[in-house]
Design an enzyme around this catalytic site. Structure first.
Site, mmCIF file in Angstrom:
data_model
loop_
_atom_site.group_PDB
_atom_site.id
_atom_site.type_symbol
_atom_site.label_atom_id
_atom_site.label_comp_id
_atom_site.label_asym_id
_atom_site.label_seq_id
_atom_site.Cartn_x
_atom_site.Cartn_y
_atom_site.Cartn_z
ATOM 1 N N LYS A 182 -0.945 -36.434 -8.971
ATOM 2 C CA LYS A 182 -0.449 -36.403 -10.347
ATOM 3 C C LYS A 182 0.880 -37.153 -10.408
ATOM 4 O O LYS A 182 1.880 -36.700 -9.840
ATOM 5 C CB LYS A 182 -0.241 -34.973 -10.853
ATOM 6 C CG LYS A 182 0.054 -34.943 -12.365
ATOM 7 C CD LYS A 182 0.682 -33.649 -12.820
ATOM 8 C CE LYS A 182 2.182 -33.643 -12.669
ATOM 9 N NZ LYS A 182 2.884 -34.606 -13.575
ATOM 10 N N GLY A 234 10.454 -33.691 -6.180
ATOM 11 C CA GLY A 234 10.992 -33.436 -7.511
ATOM 12 C C GLY A 234 12.167 -32.485 -7.449
ATOM 13 O O GLY A 234 12.880 -32.413 -6.445
ATOM 14 N N SER A 235 12.363 -31.746 -8.516
ATOM 15 C CA SER A 235 13.549 -30.889 -8.632
ATOM 16 C C SER A 235 13.423 -29.636 -7.763
ATOM 17 O O SER A 235 12.324 -29.158 -7.473
ATOM 18 C CB SER A 235 13.754 -30.466 -10.092
ATOM 19 O OG SER A 235 12.749 -29.549 -10.485
ATOM 20 N N THR A 236 14.580 -29.103 -7.380
ATOM 21 C CA THR A 236 14.613 -27.873 -6.588
ATOM 22 C C THR A 236 14.021 -26.706 -7.371
ATOM 23 O O THR A 236 13.339 -25.840 -6.799
ATOM 24 C CB THR A 236 16.061 -27.558 -6.169
ATOM 25 O OG1 THR A 236 16.532 -28.631 -5.336
ATOM 26 C CG2 THR A 236 16.149 -26.254 -5.398
ATOM 27 N N GLU A 237 14.257 -26.665 -8.690
ATOM 28 C CA GLU A 237 13.737 -25.575 -9.529
ATOM 29 C C GLU A 237 12.210 -25.511 -9.466
ATOM 30 O O GLU A 237 11.630 -24.446 -9.260
ATOM 31 C CB GLU A 237 14.202 -25.737 -10.974
ATOM 32 C CG GLU A 237 15.693 -25.575 -11.195
ATOM 33 C CD GLU A 237 16.509 -26.773 -10.728
ATOM 34 O OE1 GLU A 237 17.711 -26.595 -10.450
ATOM 35 O OE2 GLU A 237 15.939 -27.880 -10.608
ATOM 36 N N GLY A 239 10.356 -26.935 -7.181
ATOM 37 C CA GLY A 239 9.992 -26.690 -5.786
ATOM 38 C C GLY A 239 9.935 -25.211 -5.456
ATOM 39 O O GLY A 239 9.042 -24.745 -4.729
ATOM 40 N N GLU A 256 10.081 -32.160 -1.011
ATOM 41 C CA GLU A 256 11.248 -33.048 -0.927
ATOM 42 C C GLU A 256 11.963 -32.915 -2.257
ATOM 43 O O GLU A 256 11.487 -33.399 -3.282
ATOM 44 C CB GLU A 256 10.799 -34.494 -0.648
ATOM 45 C CG GLU A 256 11.903 -35.376 -0.122
ATOM 46 C CD GLU A 256 12.574 -36.172 -1.212
ATOM 47 O OE1 GLU A 256 13.644 -35.701 -1.690
ATOM 48 O OE2 GLU A 256 12.061 -37.220 -1.598
ATOM 49 N N CYS A 290 17.233 -39.051 -5.199
ATOM 50 C CA CYS A 290 17.508 -37.703 -4.686
ATOM 51 C C CYS A 290 18.549 -37.723 -3.574
ATOM 52 O O CYS A 290 19.294 -36.754 -3.396
ATOM 53 C CB CYS A 290 16.220 -37.050 -4.200
ATOM 54 S SG CYS A 290 15.263 -38.086 -3.082
ATOM 55 N N GLU A 387 23.173 -31.428 -9.066
ATOM 56 C CA GLU A 387 22.608 -32.777 -9.007
ATOM 57 C C GLU A 387 22.568 -33.365 -10.419
ATOM 58 O O GLU A 387 21.896 -32.831 -11.299
ATOM 59 C CB GLU A 387 21.205 -32.746 -8.406
ATOM 60 C CG GLU A 387 20.619 -34.132 -8.211
ATOM 61 C CD GLU A 387 19.227 -34.105 -7.589
ATOM 62 O OE1 GLU A 387 18.930 -34.978 -6.782
ATOM 63 O OE2 GLU A 387 18.451 -33.191 -7.931
#
Length: 478
Positions: A182, A234-237, A239, A256, A290, A387
Site C-alpha cells: 500500500k 512511517g510515523s512512530t504513532e 508504528g 522504520e 526520517c 519530529e
C-alpha cells in the site's frame, strides 16, 4: 557579480498520466469492489493529477488471496529464476528512469534533480543488489536453505515513494515471498507505474499486488489473518498501533519510524564541508526525511562563525518549481504536513527560540516553507524533541564531547546521527556511545543498497538494506 539561473524546467510530456487509476491485483488493473475514490494532486501547483481508488476490505482480501496463490509457485522457483525477474525489473527501471523521476517530482514535490540523480538510481540499485542475493540465500546468516515467510503486507510513506517501495519489495521477492503493498495516500502514482513495469517484466501474476488508499486500507492489510509479515515505514504513532495490532499473532514485523538526528560539529571539523553536510542533512527533500539531521550540535568555540557560514549558504538555496533542474528546495508534500511544520515553528518562537529563514520568494500556489534555522534552543523545546519533518533546523551548543553525546542521546528517537571531526579516534569513540542505528562520519544522508538501515528506541526495529534486509523475510533453515 551575481549570476541568475535561467528557468530549466523538465518536460512532463514523457509521463502518460491517466485520469483515474485502478488497483493492481493478480497481475491486472481492476476496479474496486464498491470503494470510494479520492484525488491525488501536485503539491507544487495544487493541480489534480488523477483519481485514485481507496481500496476496501474486500479489495485487500482479494489482493492477499492473489498473493497467497502466487506464493505457491513463486516460492518454488530457484533463486536464480527469481533473480532473473529482479534483474529485469531493475533494467526496466533504468530504461524508464526519466519517466519515473518526473512523475515522482510531480506527485511528491521533491526537486527533479533529487528524484533523477538520487532516488531512481537507488531504486534500480536495490533491485540489482537483491537480484544478486536471490540465489545466495544460504549465506544470508540463517543457515542452509532458509525459507520464505509467505505473504508480506507492506506500507510505505510519501517522502520517498518509489525508493521505499524498492526497499520493501526487492528483498521480499528475492527471499521467495509475495507482496501486497500500500503506497502513501498522497503519493500513489509511481507505485502504480511500477505495477506497469511488473507487467512489462512479465512478473508472474499475483507476486506483486498494489492497493491504494488511506489509513483504513492499511489497517485492513495489517489485520488480515493471512498476511505473514508486516513491513511499515512511517510515523512512530502509527508504528505503535501496528505493533499493538500484531501482538499475540505469528506475524513478523519490521518498523522504520521517526527520527530526530543530531548532526555534531566539533571544533576541528572542515567548516565548509560541514556546512554542506548540514544543508544536505536537513534541507534535502525539504526535510521530509526520517533520518534528517534536524538537530545541529555545535561546539561553542565555533558556533558563531559556523552559523554565519550556514546563513550565507542558505541564502543561495533556490526554492521553487520541483521540475526546474536548478531548484534546491521543492514543495511540502501536503497541506496537512505544511500545517504541522508551521505549528511546530510557531511553538519554537513562543518558547523563546530565535527564528531565521532564508530569504526566498514563496510561490502563490502550492505548499511551501522557507528553509529555517532556530537558535537559542533548549532541550525542552518542542522543536528539539518532536519530529518536524520539514526544512527546520534546531541549533544547540556543547563544550565537551561528553556533553555532545549526552545531548545527542537525549531524545526518544534513535535512527541516525552525524559526526564531523578530523580525528578518527574521536569518530570511533563518539559513534560507539551514540544510540543511533545509522551514523555518518564527515558526511550525511549517504545511502547504499549493501548497507543496513534502521533505528533504536522509538525509531523502530529491524533493518532494511544489505544482507540484514533479507532476514525479516526469511525463516531459519533446518
Amino acid at each position: 557579480m551575481v549570476f541568475e539561473y535561467a528557468p530549466a524546467p523538465e518536460s512532463t510530456k514523457i509521463v502518460d498520466l491517466k485520469s483515474n487509476y485502478k488497483l493492481f491485483i493478480g497481475g491486472k488493473f481492476i476496479n474496486s469492489n464498491g470503494a470510494k475514490t479520492y484525488k491525488t494532486i501536485n503539491p507544487a501547483t495544487e493541480e489534480v493529477l488523477a483519481e485514485i481508488i481507496e481500496a476496501s476490505q474486500k479489495d485487500v482480501d482479494l489482493a492477499v488471496k492473489s498473493a497467497r496463490k502466487a506464493f505457491k509457485t513463486w516460492s518454488k522457483l530457484t533463486g536464480s529464476q527469481r533473480g532473473k525477474y529482479l534483474f529485469r525489473l531493475a533494467r526496466i527501471i533504468q530504461e524508464r528512469s526519466r519517466e519515473l523521476a518526473v512523475l515522482e517530482s510531480m506527485n511528491n514535490g521533491k526537486p527533479i534533480r533529487e528524484s533523477r540523480d538520487i532516488d531512481i538510481p537507488l531504486v534500480a540499485a536495490h533491485f540489482f543488489h537483491y537480484a544478486g542475493w536471490a540465489d545466495k540465500l544460504d549465506y544470508a546468516g540463517l543457515g542452509k536453505n532458509p525459507a520464505p515467510l509467505g505473504v508480506a503486507g507492506q506500507i510505505i510513506p510519501w517522502n520517498f515513494p518509489l525508493l521505499m517501495l524498492a526497499w520493501k519489495i526487492a528483498p521480499a521477492l528475492a527471499a521467495g515471498n509475495t507482496v501486497v503493498l500500500k503506497p502513501a495516500e498522497t503519493t500513489p502514482l509511481t507505485a502504480l507505474l511500477f505495477a506497469e513495469i511488473c507487467q512489462q517484466a512479465e512478473l508472474p501474476d499475483g507476486v506483486v499486488n498494489i492497493v491504494t488508499g488511506a489509513g483504513e486500507t492499511g489497517k485492513y492489510l495489517v489485520e488480515h489473518p493471512d498476511v505473514d509479515k508486516i513491513a511499515f515505514t512511517g510515523s512512530t504513532e502509527v508504528g505503535r498501533i501496528i505493533a499493538q495490532t500484531v501482538a499475540g499473532t505469528n506475524k513478523k514485523v519490521t518498523l522504520e519510524l521517526g527520527g530526530k538526528a543530531a548532526n555534531i560539529i566539533f571544533d576541528d571539523a572542515a567548516m565548509d564541508q560541514a556546512v554542506e553536510g548540514v544543508v544536505n542533512g536537513i534541507f534535502f527533500n525539504q526535510g521530509h526525511v526520517c533520518c534528517a539531521g534536524s538537530r545541529l550540535l555545535l561546539q561553542e568555540s565555533i558556533a558563531d562563525n559556523f552559523l554565519d557560514l550556514l546563513y550565507q549558504r542558505m541564502k543561495t538555496l533556490r526554492l521553487g518549481d520541483p521540475l526546474d533542474k536548478n531548484t534546491d528546495v521543492g514543495a511540502i508534500n501536503s497541506a496537512v504536513q505544511l500545517q504541522k511544520i508551521k505549528e511546530l515553528a510557531e511553538s519554537g518562537t513562543k518558547e523563546g527560540a530565535q527564528m531565521w529563514s532564508a530569504p526566498c520568494e514563496i510561490p502563490n500556489k502550492g505548499f511551501w516553507f522557507a528553509p529555517t534555522v532556530f537558535t537559542n534552543v533548549s532541550l525542552s523545546h518542542r522543536i528539539a524533541r518532536e519530529e518536524i519533518f520539514g526544512p527546520v533546523l534546531s541549533v544547540l551548543t556543547f563544550r565537551t564531547p561528553d556533553e555532545a553525546i549526552e545531548k545527542a542521546n537525549n531524545t526518544p528517537f534513535g535512527l541516525s546521527a552525524g559526526i564531523w571531526t578530523e580525528k578518527g579516534s574521536r569518530i570511533l569513540e563518539v559513534a560507539h556511545r551514540l544510540r543511533a542505528g545509522v551514523i555518518w562520519a564527515n558526511t550525511f544522508n549517504k545511502f547504499d543498497p549493501t548497507s543496513p538501515f534502521g533505528g533504536y528506541k522509538e525509531s523502530g526495529y529491524g533493518r532494511e538494506g544489505g544482507r540484514h534486509g533479507l532476514e525479516p523475510y526469511l525463516k531459519a533453515g533446518k
